[in-house]
Design a protein around this motif. Sequence first.
Motif, PDB file in Angstrom:
ATOM      1  N   THR A   1      -3.766  -6.092  15.353  1.00  0.00           N
ATOM      2  CA  THR A   1      -2.353  -6.340  15.079  1.00  0.00           C
ATOM      3  C   THR A   1      -2.093  -6.756  13.632  1.00  0.00           C
ATOM      4  O   THR A   1      -0.971  -7.102  13.285  1.00  0.00           O
ATOM      5  CB  THR A   1      -1.807  -7.441  16.007  1.00  0.00           C
ATOM      6  OG1 THR A   1      -2.577  -8.642  15.824  1.00  0.00           O
ATOM      7  CG2 THR A   1      -1.878  -7.010  17.467  1.00  0.00           C
ATOM      8  N   ALA A   2      -3.104  -6.720  12.780  1.00  0.00           N
ATOM      9  CA  ALA A   2      -2.942  -7.177  11.389  1.00  0.00           C
ATOM     10  C   ALA A   2      -3.396  -6.092  10.429  1.00  0.00           C
ATOM     11  O   ALA A   2      -4.389  -5.391  10.669  1.00  0.00           O
ATOM     12  CB  ALA A   2      -3.746  -8.452  11.149  1.00  0.00           C
ATOM     13  N   PHE A   3      -2.660  -5.963   9.319  1.00  0.00           N
ATOM     14  CA  PHE A   3      -3.028  -5.013   8.284  1.00  0.00           C
ATOM     15  C   PHE A   3      -4.072  -5.642   7.354  1.00  0.00           C
ATOM     16  O   PHE A   3      -4.070  -6.851   7.131  1.00  0.00           O
ATOM     17  CB  PHE A   3      -1.798  -4.610   7.462  1.00  0.00           C
ATOM     18  CG  PHE A   3      -0.788  -3.828   8.251  1.00  0.00           C
ATOM     19  CD1 PHE A   3      -0.932  -2.463   8.443  1.00  0.00           C
ATOM     20  CD2 PHE A   3       0.322  -4.463   8.805  1.00  0.00           C
ATOM     21  CE1 PHE A   3      -0.009  -1.745   9.173  1.00  0.00           C
ATOM     22  CE2 PHE A   3       1.261  -3.755   9.534  1.00  0.00           C
ATOM     23  CZ  PHE A   3       1.088  -2.387   9.722  1.00  0.00           C
ATOM     24  N   VAL A   4      -4.936  -4.774   6.817  1.00  0.00           N
ATOM     25  CA  VAL A   4      -5.995  -5.244   5.922  1.00  0.00           C
ATOM     26  C   VAL A   4      -5.834  -4.568   4.569  1.00  0.00           C
ATOM     27  O   VAL A   4      -5.057  -3.627   4.402  1.00  0.00           O
ATOM     28  CB  VAL A   4      -7.396  -4.950   6.501  1.00  0.00           C
ATOM     29  CG1 VAL A   4      -7.584  -5.660   7.823  1.00  0.00           C
ATOM     30  CG2 VAL A   4      -7.608  -3.447   6.672  1.00  0.00           C
ATOM     31  N   HIS A   5      -6.591  -5.060   3.580  1.00  0.00           N
ATOM     32  CA  HIS A   5      -6.494  -4.532   2.233  1.00  0.00           C
ATOM     33  C   HIS A   5      -7.018  -3.101   2.156  1.00  0.00           C
ATOM     34  O   HIS A   5      -7.744  -2.621   3.019  1.00  0.00           O
ATOM     35  CB  HIS A   5      -7.251  -5.432   1.263  1.00  0.00           C
ATOM     36  CG  HIS A   5      -6.447  -6.608   0.811  1.00  0.00           C
ATOM     37  ND1 HIS A   5      -6.882  -7.490  -0.142  1.00  0.00           N
ATOM     38  CD2 HIS A   5      -5.217  -7.043   1.178  1.00  0.00           C
ATOM     39  CE1 HIS A   5      -5.958  -8.427  -0.343  1.00  0.00           C
ATOM     40  NE2 HIS A   5      -4.941  -8.166   0.450  1.00  0.00           N
ATOM     41  N   ALA A   6      -6.655  -2.436   1.072  1.00  0.00           N
ATOM     42  CA  ALA A   6      -6.977  -1.021   0.883  1.00  0.00           C
ATOM     43  C   ALA A   6      -8.480  -0.803   0.736  1.00  0.00           C
ATOM     44  O   ALA A   6      -9.214  -1.647   0.224  1.00  0.00           O
ATOM     45  CB  ALA A   6      -6.250  -0.482  -0.347  1.00  0.00           C
ATOM     46  N   GLU A   7      -8.913   0.372   1.191  1.00  0.00           N
ATOM     47  CA  GLU A   7     -10.276   0.819   0.945  1.00  0.00           C
ATOM     48  C   GLU A   7     -10.355   1.402  -0.472  1.00  0.00           C
ATOM     49  O   GLU A   7      -9.380   1.953  -0.979  1.00  0.00           O
ATOM     50  CB  GLU A   7     -10.668   1.883   1.960  1.00  0.00           C
ATOM     51  CG  GLU A   7     -10.520   1.446   3.410  1.00  0.00           C
ATOM     52  CD  GLU A   7     -10.711   2.594   4.373  1.00  0.00           C
ATOM     53  OE1 GLU A   7     -11.870   2.940   4.655  1.00  0.00           O
ATOM     54  OE2 GLU A   7      -9.701   3.148   4.839  1.00  0.00           O
ATOM     55  N   ARG A   8     -11.529   1.327  -1.068  1.00  0.00           N
ATOM     56  CA  ARG A   8     -11.692   1.873  -2.413  1.00  0.00           C
ATOM     57  C   ARG A   8     -12.924   2.766  -2.475  1.00  0.00           C
ATOM     58  O   ARG A   8     -13.989   2.408  -1.968  1.00  0.00           O
ATOM     59  CB  ARG A   8     -11.841   0.770  -3.450  1.00  0.00           C
ATOM     60  CG  ARG A   8     -11.703   1.291  -4.888  1.00  0.00           C
ATOM     61  CD  ARG A   8     -12.176   0.298  -5.918  1.00  0.00           C
ATOM     62  NE  ARG A   8     -13.631   0.294  -6.029  1.00  0.00           N
ATOM     63  CZ  ARG A   8     -14.294  -0.319  -7.018  1.00  0.00           C
ATOM     64  NH1 ARG A   8     -13.629  -0.988  -7.932  1.00  0.00           N
ATOM     65  NH2 ARG A   8     -15.610  -0.277  -7.064  1.00  0.00           N
ATOM     66  N   ALA A   9     -12.750   3.928  -3.089  1.00  0.00           N
ATOM     67  CA  ALA A   9     -13.867   4.855  -3.302  1.00  0.00           C
ATOM     68  C   ALA A   9     -13.959   5.189  -4.774  1.00  0.00           C
ATOM     69  O   ALA A   9     -12.941   5.248  -5.480  1.00  0.00           O
ATOM     70  CB  ALA A   9     -13.672   6.126  -2.482  1.00  0.00           C
ATOM     71  N   GLU A  10     -15.178   5.403  -5.219  1.00  0.00           N
ATOM     72  CA  GLU A  10     -15.421   5.849  -6.585  1.00  0.00           C
ATOM     73  C   GLU A  10     -16.017   7.254  -6.529  1.00  0.00           C
ATOM     74  O   GLU A  10     -17.014   7.485  -5.853  1.00  0.00           O
ATOM     75  CB  GLU A  10     -16.381   4.900  -7.309  1.00  0.00           C
ATOM     76  CG  GLU A  10     -16.639   5.300  -8.764  1.00  0.00           C
ATOM     77  CD  GLU A  10     -17.594   4.348  -9.473  1.00  0.00           C
ATOM     78  OE1 GLU A  10     -17.858   4.557 -10.671  1.00  0.00           O
ATOM     79  OE2 GLU A  10     -18.073   3.396  -8.812  1.00  0.00           O
ATOM     80  N   HIS A  11     -15.384   8.193  -7.242  1.00  0.00           N
ATOM     81  CA  HIS A  11     -15.826   9.582  -7.258  1.00  0.00           C
ATOM     82  C   HIS A  11     -16.561   9.882  -8.559  1.00  0.00           C
ATOM     83  O   HIS A  11     -16.116   9.491  -9.648  1.00  0.00           O
ATOM     84  CB  HIS A  11     -14.630  10.538  -7.160  1.00  0.00           C
ATOM     85  CG  HIS A  11     -13.960  10.547  -5.824  1.00  0.00           C
ATOM     86  ND1 HIS A  11     -13.177  11.593  -5.382  1.00  0.00           N
ATOM     87  CD2 HIS A  11     -13.940   9.634  -4.818  1.00  0.00           C
ATOM     88  CE1 HIS A  11     -12.708  11.325  -4.185  1.00  0.00           C
ATOM     89  NE2 HIS A  11     -13.144  10.127  -3.825  1.00  0.00           N
ATOM     90  N   ARG A  12     -17.645  10.630  -8.415  1.00  0.00           N
ATOM     91  CA  ARG A  12     -18.333  11.226  -9.560  1.00  0.00           C
ATOM     92  C   ARG A  12     -18.626  12.676  -9.196  1.00  0.00           C
ATOM     93  O   ARG A  12     -19.333  12.938  -8.230  1.00  0.00           O
ATOM     94  CB  ARG A  12     -19.637  10.490  -9.873  1.00  0.00           C
ATOM     95  CG  ARG A  12     -19.483   9.036 -10.278  1.00  0.00           C
ATOM     96  CD  ARG A  12     -20.839   8.464 -10.691  1.00  0.00           C
ATOM     97  NE  ARG A  12     -20.740   7.064 -11.086  1.00  0.00           N
ATOM     98  CZ  ARG A  12     -21.007   6.048 -10.268  1.00  0.00           C
ATOM     99  NH1 ARG A  12     -21.361   6.291  -9.025  1.00  0.00           N
ATOM    100  NH2 ARG A  12     -20.913   4.803 -10.706  1.00  0.00           N
ATOM    101  N   VAL A  13     -18.077  13.618  -9.975  1.00  0.00           N
ATOM    102  CA  VAL A  13     -18.208  15.032  -9.651  1.00  0.00           C
ATOM    103  C   VAL A  13     -18.541  15.810 -10.916  1.00  0.00           C
ATOM    104  O   VAL A  13     -17.947  15.570 -11.980  1.00  0.00           O
ATOM    105  CB  VAL A  13     -16.911  15.609  -9.027  1.00  0.00           C
ATOM    106  CG1 VAL A  13     -17.168  17.016  -8.478  1.00  0.00           C
ATOM    107  CG2 VAL A  13     -16.379  14.702  -7.929  1.00  0.00           C
ATOM    108  N   LEU A  14     -19.483  16.736 -10.812  1.00  0.00           N
ATOM    109  CA  LEU A  14     -19.843  17.624 -11.917  1.00  0.00           C
ATOM    110  C   LEU A  14     -20.036  19.019 -11.354  1.00  0.00           C
ATOM    111  O   LEU A  14     -20.815  19.212 -10.416  1.00  0.00           O
ATOM    112  CB  LEU A  14     -21.133  17.149 -12.605  1.00  0.00           C
ATOM    113  CG  LEU A  14     -21.651  18.028 -13.751  1.00  0.00           C
ATOM    114  CD1 LEU A  14     -20.651  18.027 -14.913  1.00  0.00           C
ATOM    115  CD2 LEU A  14     -23.019  17.540 -14.218  1.00  0.00           C
ATOM    116  N   GLY A  15     -19.323  19.999 -11.921  1.00  0.00           N
ATOM    117  CA  GLY A  15     -19.409  21.356 -11.404  1.00  0.00           C
ATOM    118  C   GLY A  15     -19.396  22.389 -12.509  1.00  0.00           C
ATOM    119  O   GLY A  15     -18.846  22.161 -13.592  1.00  0.00           O
TER     120      GLY A  15
END
Length: 783
Positions: A541-555
């Motif tokens: 019943t309670a909201f939580v803080h945002a999730e965080r992702a770090e992207h590293r991409v090389l193509g």
Amino acid sequence: MLVVWNRLSVLLLCAVVATVSGHTAAAQQRTVPDQSQPATLDGTVRDQTAVAIRGARVSLLGTSRVAYSDDDGHYRFTAIAPGRYTLRVARIGYAPGSADSIVVAVGEHVARDVQLTAVIVPLSQVTITPGSYTLLDPASASRLTLSREVLATTPQLGEDMFRALNRLPGLSGSDFSAKIRIRNGGADEQLVTLDGLELIEPYHLKDFDGALSMLDGESIGRVSVTTGGFTAASGNRLAGLLQLESATPSTTRSRAAVGLSLSNLRARTEGTFARGRGSWLASGRRGYLDILFKLLHETNPPDPSYSDVFGKVQYLLGRGHVATVEGLVAGDRLSLEDGGFIRSNYGNRYVWGTLRTPITARAFVTTMASFSHLSWNRDGVDEQRLLSQSYERVRIADRRTLNVSSLKQDVTIDVSDRVSLFAGLEMRGEIADYAYSRIEKERAVVSRVVVVLDSTNINAALHPQGTRASGYVSLRLRPTSPVTTEFGLRADRHTWTDQLTVAPRANVAWNLGARTILRAAWGHYYQAHSLQDLSVVDGDTAFVHAERAEHRVLGVEYDVGHGWTARMEGFERRTTSPRAKYVNMEGTLDVFPESAPDRVRFAPTSARVHGAELLARYDDGGRIRGGAAIVRSRATAVVSGRETPRPYDEPLALTMDFAYRTAKGWTIAAAWTSHSGWPSVAPTFVIDTLGPGRYAVRRLDTSPFATGRFASYQRLDFRASRAFQTSHGRLNVWADVFNALNRANQRGNWYSYTFTAPSSLRVTANREDFLGILPSIGLGWEF
């Protein structure tokens, strides 16, 4: 179900054959030559100074044929059926060109050159994001762009565009669901938009894990998929983007189309008004899976149905000002009575208006106002039978709504050929309502008496609301001609979590010559706890803080030549603050997933997905085209200090497709899909002693740690398709065979147990599989 499917296939095939025979016979008497002898069409693509243009995309409209000009500007189509054709030619840096009314006779060789006019491509339109794939874009010159004709001739289930996307590297799904997982991200970890509007839940048949997407592919004009490293303007999601653009209505005359398959009936119409200043497009579908189930003559068959309607009106106000009003209404329902009952009804309603205003020749502003309303209604009872009597195991009443009002504005300024600026703001007001109750009782037979071992009672009545403010700014620079960079910053604030997130991002594209492009990206990506995403069914019943992702991409993308193109990418996505979620670990389908015994709270402290993808495609405009993609990856999460594979982890995935165009105009296509089996989690059962000689079996909460894997998934699909041109329009027919080898691919287990002695237990895993062989046919008429 398969028996009815086969019978309907035969009936529909007879209708198709009769219709096609009548129309094509009449058409051949009037305009169409004998198609038994193929012809050849070739030519050269040059600019206005007669210099050859390399890498131009040449499309033979009305077919699935695409060719690319070589170093000398030469293109070639072989083995084409005689008839009348139009060429469409596109190349970055040039205005699109065309050649109309090209008549090719029996066995003839026709040469037609095409001239393109050089134009300055604004820096803001250059693709610099790695992991980007474009579909249905007739103006694109990329060899990795899949045309509508190519998609139409590729094997697919249910004519569902989202399912067709799963053949792209880094994307995956399942037989039963149209939901897409981008590099092992969840379906809620990608942003899906239609003409700039977020589609919050774009799936039909939600009780069956979103079995179909909510949009008719015929009303979509362009699809852009980004699997990671997207720019600051593209929103905040942990995994990726799926951006849809509706089709551009015809500006010459009114047109219409109808289609029929074994899953739905669809229609589309489009045209112009106000002497061409305005245009409109409308499409709709009605699924009749409910009718198919009734034809089975089974007792208490399921009664699922779905429908969607999309409409768009566009008007040129003058001096480049374009106003657009759009609406999308979709809904589905289910009624099922078998060992209890479930009745559900879901609705999606979107309306939005957009105004594109040019400020100068190099700057424009896009303003959009929108309103979205979603509703979820679900009631049901699940029963269990003990000692020849039925007992109510679970009773659920679920009522939820979400209303979203939004106003946003985006500004794009091409300051010069080397500098572009992007900025935007959005304000959203959201109101949600939750009314949920669940009564659950676990019973067992003890000394021939039914007793209640455990009971659960969950009730929630919540009315959360709040605002979200978002803003971004990005600067794109071209310091040298081969190199383009973009640096951006995005900020989002949600009042219901009382959190402000700031995400820096950087991208670079480097042209390493005429054939090679290197792209790289890095950035932070926050995903807030959505207002409609409280897991009240599990007691949250309670909201939580945002999730965080770090992207590293090389193509790197390389034009090999001779019809071949290849792309290779390495990627890593680290999630440092994942939100706890409830998942069903055994992979079985359940209309009451919150009460299933395999339900577990998956609460990792961190997660990581990394790997490499290789894609190669071949199409030189001849009879054969094909491609293959291979992905090696690893998706893990850390739970209670231990590392375990994430659900749906696929360390190895392989897709291949092949198509052959016959001299008669048919395209015969095959597609192979294979990937590692998903992680499996074995449950634990214990025996409780309730008294002398009295025992009961209790299942412990499932551990989220994977202890094994199912066998690898493998599937071969076929499709035969053809377009018939007649004096009254165009008739498209197709026939599909899904899982042609009828391979049994495991999707999960359900468990049973027996007492081998008063205090000894034997547990048996009962296998559940995905779909077996499934044939289908359909037709579409454009006029």
